[in-house]
Design a protein around this motif. Sequence first.
Motif, PDB file in Angstrom:
ATOM      1  N   ASP A   6      -6.958   5.610  -6.672  1.00  0.00           N
ATOM      2  CA  ASP A   6      -6.905   4.180  -6.363  1.00  0.00           C
ATOM      3  C   ASP A   6      -5.807   3.546  -7.206  1.00  0.00           C
ATOM      4  O   ASP A   6      -5.884   3.479  -8.423  1.00  0.00           O
ATOM      5  N   PHE A   7      -4.757   3.094  -6.529  1.00  0.00           N
ATOM      6  CA  PHE A   7      -3.621   2.493  -7.218  1.00  0.00           C
ATOM      7  C   PHE A   7      -3.704   0.970  -7.252  1.00  0.00           C
ATOM      8  O   PHE A   7      -2.757   0.311  -7.657  1.00  0.00           O
ATOM      9  N   THR A   8      -4.827   0.425  -6.863  1.00  0.00           N
ATOM     10  CA  THR A   8      -4.960  -1.027  -6.786  1.00  0.00           C
ATOM     11  C   THR A   8      -4.771  -1.676  -8.149  1.00  0.00           C
ATOM     12  O   THR A   8      -3.971  -2.605  -8.300  1.00  0.00           O
ATOM     13  N   LYS A   9      -5.504  -1.192  -9.151  1.00  0.00           N
ATOM     14  CA  LYS A   9      -5.429  -1.803 -10.480  1.00  0.00           C
ATOM     15  C   LYS A   9      -4.038  -1.649 -11.107  1.00  0.00           C
ATOM     16  O   LYS A   9      -3.470  -2.643 -11.580  1.00  0.00           O
ATOM     17  N   PRO A  10      -3.432  -0.448 -11.118  1.00  0.00           N
ATOM     18  CA  PRO A  10      -2.076  -0.357 -11.683  1.00  0.00           C
ATOM     19  C   PRO A  10      -1.074  -1.230 -10.933  1.00  0.00           C
ATOM     20  O   PRO A  10      -0.189  -1.836 -11.553  1.00  0.00           O
ATOM     21  N   PHE A  11      -1.213  -1.307  -9.623  1.00  0.00           N
ATOM     22  CA  PHE A  11      -0.284  -2.130  -8.835  1.00  0.00           C
ATOM     23  C   PHE A  11      -0.475  -3.608  -9.174  1.00  0.00           C
ATOM     24  O   PHE A  11       0.503  -4.345  -9.335  1.00  0.00           O
ATOM     25  N   GLN A  12      -1.738  -4.047  -9.319  1.00  0.00           N
ATOM     26  CA  GLN A  12      -1.997  -5.436  -9.698  1.00  0.00           C
ATOM     27  C   GLN A  12      -1.440  -5.735 -11.090  1.00  0.00           C
ATOM     28  O   GLN A  12      -0.863  -6.795 -11.315  1.00  0.00           O
ATOM     29  N   ASP A  13      -1.604  -4.780 -12.014  1.00  0.00           N
ATOM     30  CA  ASP A  13      -1.063  -4.968 -13.361  1.00  0.00           C
ATOM     31  C   ASP A  13       0.454  -5.074 -13.324  1.00  0.00           C
ATOM     32  O   ASP A  13       1.049  -5.910 -14.011  1.00  0.00           O
ATOM     33  N   MET A  14       1.085  -4.207 -12.542  1.00  0.00           N
ATOM     34  CA  MET A  14       2.546  -4.227 -12.441  1.00  0.00           C
ATOM     35  C   MET A  14       3.017  -5.565 -11.867  1.00  0.00           C
ATOM     36  O   MET A  14       3.946  -6.179 -12.389  1.00  0.00           O
TER      37      MET A  14
END
Length: 157
Positions: A6-14
């Motif tokens: 799940d890349f949702t959290k890293p993408f949101q952080d970025m």
Amino acid sequence: MAKTPDFTKPFQDMMANLPVDTSSMTEAFKSQAQLSERMTRVALQAAERSTEISAAWAKDTLARMGELTTSKDQPADYAKAMSDFASAAAELAAEHMAAYAEVAKKVQMDTVDLLLNAGKEAQADAQRMAQTATTNIQNVARQAQDAVTNPGNKDKA
């Protein structure tokens, strides 16, 4: 089975760490809305004038029809009335088509003027946005470089 990461959290952080200036998007939206308003005004004025021309043309034609439908004493008078009506109708058509051409010419000139001004405004907006983005990216790059060169000082990064 393998789970898809799940890349949702890293993408949101970025995305949260990227410097984004939403005021430029707001300004672009306002500029587009103003251009739409001006273009609509041009179109509505043209439609109004075209309607006036059509109404005048119909009124003139109906007035000529009244002359055509009056009773005549001689059969030749009917042919003359028809001939007069046809020549008057051709004259009216030429006059009203010229009026339509003037409306189209004005719409074209107004549209070109609006689009040229919008292009100039868009170019200025794009330049301003690019300068802001460049400044923001340079600041982030400096902060990242400072964080790499001074790892003990995390308050800056």
